[in-house]
Design an enzyme around this catalytic site. Sequence first.
Site, PDB file in Angstrom:
ATOM      1  N   GLU A 164      23.702  63.809 124.463  1.00  0.00           N
ATOM      2  CA  GLU A 164      23.292  63.950 125.849  1.00  0.00           C
ATOM      3  C   GLU A 164      21.915  62.776 126.108  1.00  0.00           C
ATOM      4  O   GLU A 164      21.217  62.850 125.316  1.00  0.00           O
ATOM      5  CB  GLU A 164      23.194  65.097 126.243  1.00  0.00           C
ATOM      6  CG  GLU A 164      24.405  65.827 126.220  1.00  0.00           C
ATOM      7  CD  GLU A 164      24.095  67.529 126.557  1.00  0.00           C
ATOM      8  OE1 GLU A 164      23.245  67.808 126.995  1.00  0.00           O
ATOM      9  OE2 GLU A 164      25.116  68.222 126.394  1.00  0.00           O
TER      10      GLU A 164
ATOM     11  N   ASP B 175      31.163  70.440 129.206  1.00  0.00           N
ATOM     12  CA  ASP B 175      29.852  70.268 130.094  1.00  0.00           C
ATOM     13  C   ASP B 175      28.853  69.690 129.094  1.00  0.00           C
ATOM     14  O   ASP B 175      27.715  69.464 129.625  1.00  0.00           O
ATOM     15  CB  ASP B 175      29.599  71.631 130.659  1.00  0.00           C
ATOM     16  CG  ASP B 175      28.449  71.504 131.457  1.00  0.00           C
ATOM     17  OD1 ASP B 175      28.275  71.078 132.317  1.00  0.00           O
ATOM     18  OD2 ASP B 175      27.518  72.722 131.204  1.00  0.00           O
TER      19      ASP B 175
ATOM     20  N   ILE C 296      26.886  85.709 128.249  1.00  0.00           N
ATOM     21  CA  ILE C 296      27.687  84.553 129.101  1.00  0.00           C
ATOM     22  C   ILE C 296      28.989  84.812 128.805  1.00  0.00           C
ATOM     23  O   ILE C 296      29.842  85.000 129.426  1.00  0.00           O
ATOM     24  CB  ILE C 296      27.075  83.050 128.873  1.00  0.00           C
ATOM     25  CG1 ILE C 296      25.785  82.986 129.512  1.00  0.00           C
ATOM     26  CG2 ILE C 296      28.054  82.287 129.984  1.00  0.00           C
ATOM     27  CD1 ILE C 296      24.966  81.805 129.231  1.00  0.00           C
TER      28      ILE C 296
ATOM     29  N   ARG D 291      26.954  74.046 123.255  1.00  0.00           N
ATOM     30  CA  ARG D 291      26.262  72.846 122.969  1.00  0.00           C
ATOM     31  C   ARG D 291      27.233  71.635 122.360  1.00  0.00           C
ATOM     32  O   ARG D 291      28.198  72.118 121.628  1.00  0.00           O
ATOM     33  CB  ARG D 291      25.307  73.235 122.003  1.00  0.00           C
ATOM     34  CG  ARG D 291      24.170  73.849 122.505  1.00  0.00           C
ATOM     35  CD  ARG D 291      23.098  73.186 123.192  1.00  0.00           C
ATOM     36  NE  ARG D 291      21.812  73.777 123.772  1.00  0.00           N
ATOM     37  CZ  ARG D 291      21.718  74.242 124.987  1.00  0.00           C
ATOM     38  NH1 ARG D 291      22.879  74.144 125.922  1.00  0.00           N
ATOM     39  NH2 ARG D 291      20.782  74.680 125.559  1.00  0.00           N
TER      40      ARG D 291
ATOM     41  N   HIS E 217      26.309  68.334 132.045  1.00  0.00           N
ATOM     42  CA  HIS E 217      25.815  69.469 131.709  1.00  0.00           C
ATOM     43  C   HIS E 217      24.957  70.244 132.756  1.00  0.00           C
ATOM     44  O   HIS E 217      23.781  70.270 132.928  1.00  0.00           O
ATOM     45  CB  HIS E 217      24.552  69.055 130.591  1.00  0.00           C
ATOM     46  CG  HIS E 217      23.817  70.202 129.757  1.00  0.00           C
ATOM     47  ND1 HIS E 217      23.500  70.218 128.525  1.00  0.00           N
ATOM     48  CD2 HIS E 217      23.675  71.720 130.117  1.00  0.00           C
ATOM     49  CE1 HIS E 217      23.126  71.236 128.103  1.00  0.00           C
ATOM     50  NE2 HIS E 217      23.203  72.157 129.107  1.00  0.00           N
TER      51      HIS E 217
HETATM   52  P1  NAP Z   1      23.647  85.438 123.637  1.00  0.00           P
HETATM   53  O1  NAP Z   1      23.841  86.640 124.532  1.00  0.00           O
HETATM   54  O2  NAP Z   1      22.603  85.207 122.421  1.00  0.00           O
HETATM   55  O3  NAP Z   1      25.281  85.048 122.950  1.00  0.00           O
HETATM   56  C1  NAP Z   1      25.416  84.398 122.028  1.00  0.00           C
HETATM   57  C2  NAP Z   1      26.776  84.624 121.370  1.00  0.00           C
HETATM   58  O4  NAP Z   1      27.208  83.492 120.178  1.00  0.00           O
HETATM   59  C3  NAP Z   1      26.856  86.029 120.695  1.00  0.00           C
HETATM   60  O5  NAP Z   1      28.064  86.529 120.741  1.00  0.00           O
HETATM   61  C4  NAP Z   1      26.603  85.537 119.143  1.00  0.00           C
HETATM   62  O6  NAP Z   1      27.243  86.572 118.323  1.00  0.00           O
HETATM   63  C5  NAP Z   1      27.507  84.440 118.990  1.00  0.00           C
HETATM   64  N1  NAP Z   1      27.133  83.460 117.816  1.00  0.00           N
HETATM   65  C6  NAP Z   1      25.693  83.236 117.841  1.00  0.00           C
HETATM   66  N2  NAP Z   1      25.812  82.263 116.439  1.00  0.00           N
HETATM   67  C7  NAP Z   1      27.086  82.213 115.962  1.00  0.00           C
HETATM   68  C8  NAP Z   1      27.770  81.533 115.152  1.00  0.00           C
HETATM   69  N3  NAP Z   1      27.188  81.234 113.913  1.00  0.00           N
HETATM   70  N4  NAP Z   1      29.130  81.701 114.956  1.00  0.00           N
HETATM   71  C9  NAP Z   1      29.712  82.609 115.779  1.00  0.00           C
HETATM   72  N5  NAP Z   1      29.084  83.002 116.872  1.00  0.00           N
HETATM   73  C10 NAP Z   1      27.987  83.133 117.249  1.00  0.00           C
HETATM   74  O7  NAP Z   1      23.582  83.888 124.457  1.00  0.00           O
HETATM   75  P2  NAP Z   1      24.304  83.697 126.009  1.00  0.00           P
HETATM   76  O8  NAP Z   1      23.173  83.848 126.855  1.00  0.00           O
HETATM   77  O9  NAP Z   1      25.708  84.245 126.151  1.00  0.00           O
HETATM   78  O10 NAP Z   1      24.114  81.952 125.987  1.00  0.00           O
HETATM   79  C11 NAP Z   1      24.970  81.510 124.758  1.00  0.00           C
HETATM   80  C12 NAP Z   1      24.599  79.894 124.883  1.00  0.00           C
HETATM   81  O11 NAP Z   1      25.320  79.241 125.847  1.00  0.00           O
HETATM   82  C13 NAP Z   1      23.259  79.675 124.891  1.00  0.00           C
HETATM   83  O12 NAP Z   1      22.435  79.635 123.338  1.00  0.00           O
HETATM   84  C14 NAP Z   1      23.300  77.887 125.018  1.00  0.00           C
HETATM   85  O13 NAP Z   1      23.698  77.244 123.882  1.00  0.00           O
HETATM   86  C15 NAP Z   1      24.843  77.761 125.758  1.00  0.00           C
HETATM   87  N6  NAP Z   1      24.449  77.738 127.285  1.00  0.00           N
HETATM   88  C16 NAP Z   1      24.842  76.489 127.921  1.00  0.00           C
HETATM   89  C17 NAP Z   1      24.656  76.322 129.267  1.00  0.00           C
HETATM   90  C18 NAP Z   1      25.023  75.112 129.922  1.00  0.00           C
HETATM   91  O14 NAP Z   1      24.357  74.411 130.740  1.00  0.00           O
HETATM   92  N7  NAP Z   1      26.300  74.292 129.534  1.00  0.00           N
HETATM   93  C19 NAP Z   1      23.969  77.032 130.064  1.00  0.00           C
HETATM   94  C20 NAP Z   1      23.594  78.537 129.218  1.00  0.00           C
HETATM   95  C21 NAP Z   1      23.843  78.655 128.120  1.00  0.00           C
HETATM   96  P3  NAP Z   1      26.772  86.797 116.695  1.00  0.00           P
HETATM   97  O15 NAP Z   1      25.165  86.850 116.785  1.00  0.00           O
HETATM   98  O16 NAP Z   1      27.235  88.176 116.398  1.00  0.00           O
HETATM   99  O17 NAP Z   1      27.518  85.772 116.095  1.00  0.00           O
HETATM  100  C1  8YV Z   2      20.143  73.913 130.916  1.00  0.00           C
HETATM  101  C2  8YV Z   2      21.496  75.279 129.249  1.00  0.00           C
HETATM  102  O1  8YV Z   2      21.129  73.199 131.790  1.00  0.00           O
HETATM  103  O2  8YV Z   2      20.348  77.479 129.287  1.00  0.00           O
HETATM  104  C3  8YV Z   2      20.837  76.710 128.569  1.00  0.00           C
HETATM  105  O3  8YV Z   2      21.121  76.863 127.385  1.00  0.00           O
HETATM  106  O4  8YV Z   2      22.035  74.550 128.440  1.00  0.00           O
HETATM  107  C4  8YV Z   2      21.062  74.802 130.747  1.00  0.00           C
HETATM  108  O5  8YV Z   2      21.179  75.951 131.504  1.00  0.00           O
HETATM  109  C5  8YV Z   2      19.455  73.137 129.815  1.00  0.00           C
HETATM  110  O6  8YV Z   2      18.514  74.060 129.356  1.00  0.00           O
HETATM  111  C6  8YV Z   2      18.977  71.811 130.292  1.00  0.00           C
HETATM  112  O7  8YV Z   2      17.752  71.958 130.314  1.00  0.00           O
END
Ligand code: NAP
Ligand code: 8YV
Length: 327
Positions: A268, A263, A162, A239, A286
């Site tokens: 939450e 978000d 992302i 998060r 969220h």
């Molecule tokens: P991803 O491809 O696994 O990317 C995670 C990134 O975070 C990597 O660059 C990783 O690099 C870095 N990271 C992990 N631990 C870290 C640390 N301790 N310090 C600094 N950087 C760190 O995951 P993604 O698919 O992009 O998703 C990322 C996150 O977005 C999810 O885990 C979730 O918490 C959040 N999210 C939120 C929503 C929402 O609805 N708001 C939706 C989807 C996802 P390194 O491992 O090299 O540190």
């Molecule tokens: C969802 C998210 O809204 O994928 C994630 O990590 O935070 C969101 O896409 C969440 O899992 C709510 O159930």
Amino acid sequence: MAANASQDKIDLLIYGPAKPVIEGGFPDKFALHKFANQHDLGRLAPDVAARIRGMAVTGLVAADAAMLARFPKLEIVSTFGVGYDHVDAKYAAAHGIVVTNTPDVLTEEVADVALGLLIATARDFIKAEAFARAGKWATQGFPLSRASLRDRKVGMVGMGRIGQAIARRLEASLVPVVYHSRNPAKGVSYQHYPSLMEMAKDVDTLILITPGGPSTAKIINAEVLKALGPRGIVINVARGSVVDEPALIAALKDGTIQAAGLDVFANEPHIPEELRALPNVVLLPHIASASVTTRTAMDQLVVDNIKAWFDGKPPLTPVAETPVKGR
Ligand code: NAP
Ligand code: 8YV
């Protein structure tokens, strides 16, 4: 509540908010047992718990070690969402239980919201909309926004799937991007900062898109916010746990930083009253992945991981800790 339970079927626990795509997605060889939350799970009969072989976690409900330990025959936990800090994946791995999540299918949707939230925060969209809706434009002009993307440099915290999709959008908008993560991301040419603090000193905008959990807990603290400075904007789509929320509120109140777009929150669905009262925040419940299209794809992947596993195939999207390789 036990549904179509039967001794010769594969018993599945459906745990979390009701999801028609998940509940209607399993063929007849599965028996579904639906529980909405931890409290509801109190009614789970021990003989059913003893038969459960698969679990679909349909939302952000905790599947911690104590919860998973109730299911001695559990083979797979398929959780909704790409972030899986609500599932104890280490415990699962140590007990031979596969954990799957729902990566990729939400990447572009979440990146859209991150950029939208940044623009809404910097350019005062919410206040401007309220102003227009109230009919005030007929008698007065709306004040110029103090912030603009035109003179900003964004520090991404996280540069995974992302993070890279957000960075592509920023690049298209001619906004310079650098990033912090523990390791440099493969195939990425933006400048990498091993130190979050050093990056915060060099940028005026942080976009948070890391996993939650202990390794990122409160890494955005008072010191980082001070380093970001008075033009600082923080966008959090990661998060709530990644931010020291009281420190963020203090920094927004006393002008240590300018604004925030959030978000996700520490507790939450509760947002502190102090945060809700601030004029320099944009708050979303969220919703980054929350469109019908994307949520349906996520729900379907929860189902497909379980179906693949019980068809004798590798899981489609196992998490890093899982001892079984994906397809
Ligand atoms: P991803 O491809 O696994 O990317 C995670 C990134 O975070 C990597 O660059 C990783 O690099 C870095 N990271 C992990 N631990 C870290 C640390 N301790 N310090 C600094 N950087 C760190 O995951 P993604 O698919 O992009 O998703 C990322 C996150 O977005 C999810 O885990 C979730 O918490 C959040 N999210 C939120 C929503 C929402 O609805 N708001 C939706 C989807 C996802 P390194 O491992 O090299 O540190
Ligand atoms: C969802 C998210 O809204 O994928 C994630 O990590 O935070 C969101 O896409 C969440 O899992 C709510 O159930």
